[in-house]
Scaffold this active site. Sequence first.
Site, mmCIF file in Angstrom:
data_model
loop_
_atom_site.group_PDB
_atom_site.id
_atom_site.type_symbol
_atom_site.label_atom_id
_atom_site.label_comp_id
_atom_site.label_asym_id
_atom_site.label_seq_id
_atom_site.Cartn_x
_atom_site.Cartn_y
_atom_site.Cartn_z
ATOM 1 N N ASP A 112 0.822 -1.326 -0.088
ATOM 2 C CA ASP A 112 0.016 0.008 0.004
ATOM 3 C C ASP A 112 0.946 1.351 0.042
ATOM 4 O O ASP A 112 1.605 1.447 0.922
ATOM 5 C CB ASP A 112 -0.930 -0.093 1.310
ATOM 6 C CG ASP A 112 -1.790 1.095 1.074
ATOM 7 O OD1 ASP A 112 -1.644 2.317 0.521
ATOM 8 O OD2 ASP A 112 -3.141 0.950 1.941
ATOM 9 N N ASP A 135 -7.587 4.829 -9.366
ATOM 10 C CA ASP A 135 -8.880 4.296 -9.187
ATOM 11 C C ASP A 135 -10.011 5.289 -9.131
ATOM 12 O O ASP A 135 -9.795 6.096 -7.986
ATOM 13 C CB ASP A 135 -9.092 3.206 -8.265
ATOM 14 C CG ASP A 135 -8.262 1.852 -8.530
ATOM 15 O OD1 ASP A 135 -8.320 1.426 -9.629
ATOM 16 O OD2 ASP A 135 -7.169 1.701 -7.866
ATOM 17 N N THR A 206 -1.605 6.707 -23.313
ATOM 18 C CA THR A 206 -1.952 5.211 -23.370
ATOM 19 C C THR A 206 -3.048 4.954 -24.515
ATOM 20 O O THR A 206 -3.534 5.875 -24.693
ATOM 21 C CB THR A 206 -2.409 4.642 -22.099
ATOM 22 O OG1 THR A 206 -3.874 5.236 -21.811
ATOM 23 C CG2 THR A 206 -1.553 4.547 -20.929
ATOM 24 N N LYS A 207 -3.090 3.660 -24.876
ATOM 25 C CA LYS A 207 -4.176 3.288 -26.021
ATOM 26 C C LYS A 207 -5.518 3.537 -25.441
ATOM 27 O O LYS A 207 -6.280 3.998 -26.186
ATOM 28 C CB LYS A 207 -3.879 1.730 -26.157
ATOM 29 C CG LYS A 207 -3.053 1.403 -27.273
ATOM 30 C CD LYS A 207 -3.138 -0.033 -27.706
ATOM 31 C CE LYS A 207 -1.826 -0.734 -28.028
ATOM 32 N NZ LYS A 207 -1.337 -1.704 -27.225
ATOM 33 N N PHE A 208 -5.843 3.316 -23.996
ATOM 34 C CA PHE A 208 -7.081 3.468 -23.558
ATOM 35 C C PHE A 208 -7.325 4.914 -23.692
ATOM 36 O O PHE A 208 -8.423 5.463 -23.939
ATOM 37 C CB PHE A 208 -6.778 2.893 -22.076
ATOM 38 C CG PHE A 208 -7.979 3.550 -21.181
ATOM 39 C CD1 PHE A 208 -9.291 2.779 -21.183
ATOM 40 C CD2 PHE A 208 -7.531 4.470 -20.243
ATOM 41 C CE1 PHE A 208 -10.067 3.585 -20.428
ATOM 42 C CE2 PHE A 208 -8.511 4.990 -19.375
ATOM 43 C CZ PHE A 208 -9.848 4.320 -19.466
ATOM 44 N N GLU A 209 -6.307 5.863 -23.284
ATOM 45 C CA GLU A 209 -6.422 7.339 -23.341
ATOM 46 C C GLU A 209 -6.742 7.749 -24.711
ATOM 47 O O GLU A 209 -7.611 8.893 -25.124
ATOM 48 C CB GLU A 209 -5.163 7.883 -22.745
ATOM 49 C CG GLU A 209 -5.417 9.085 -22.461
ATOM 50 C CD GLU A 209 -3.954 9.725 -21.896
ATOM 51 O OE1 GLU A 209 -3.045 9.148 -21.384
ATOM 52 O OE2 GLU A 209 -4.058 10.855 -21.581
#
Length: 227
Positions: A112, A135, A206-209
Amino acid sequence: MNAGLRPIRSYVLRQGRVSPAQQRAFETLWPRWGLSYAPGPLSPAEWTSLFGREAPLVLEIGFGMGEGTVAVARGLPHINFVAVDVHMPGIGSLLKQIGEAGLENVRVMRHDAVDVVEHMIAPGTLDGVHIFFPDPWPKARHHKRRLIQPAFAELLASRLKPGGTLHLATDWEDYAIQMLSVLRAVPALRNTVADYAPRPDYRPLTKFEQRGLRLGHGVWDLVFRKL
Ligand SMILES: C[S@@+](CC[C@H](N)C(=O)[O-])C[C@H]1O[C@@H](n2cnc3c(N)ncnc32)[C@H](O)[C@@H]1O
């Protein structure tokens, strides 16, 4: 953990499938690139000896599968990176990529990050902190799990050196607004721009972005400097 910091964790430990390649990477590469948690701050000399050189130190919190970490560390070879996450498949994935690339400037922790920052990093140690796409915990009843909260922001600021930077990015607008108001309230931090910063070159898209941006979704970067 002291009373000011959340007892509520910002993640849920899912079992997650660890692939044989990730497991192998963990077994073979952890001894070389892993850093185990210890509840006492490392001295500057210990950080230097961990990396085998003296260099600016940047902490990355929540690296996911580690693709971004590797891209940033490759692009900034003069910086030492400590990358922290709790998610085992991601630990294996990052170690595998580091091993393949032979990256000397990254060390990996599985713990953590709130404990790591509080207990392992002495005040005034870090040149930078990267927290990319933490998250979002979108449901209102889960907002308390969000990593960026006043007490943690204060703690992060205390661990930065004067002039060090805190760089956050999110694709959730209401979390971006929360981040901005939380960071603005930390007396030791100053925004480097009026509100949201242009994406610094070192943070790869990123690809996601890319997909999100094509669909018209926003991404917000925040870059604050320690006074
Ligand atoms: C949504 S993912 C983002 C991953 C990556 N930064 C990216 O841009 O793709 C958030 C990551 O933060 C990690 N995380 C959340 N809370 C954490 C904590 N307190 N300490 C360490 N890692 C944490 C999660 O396990 C997850 O891998």
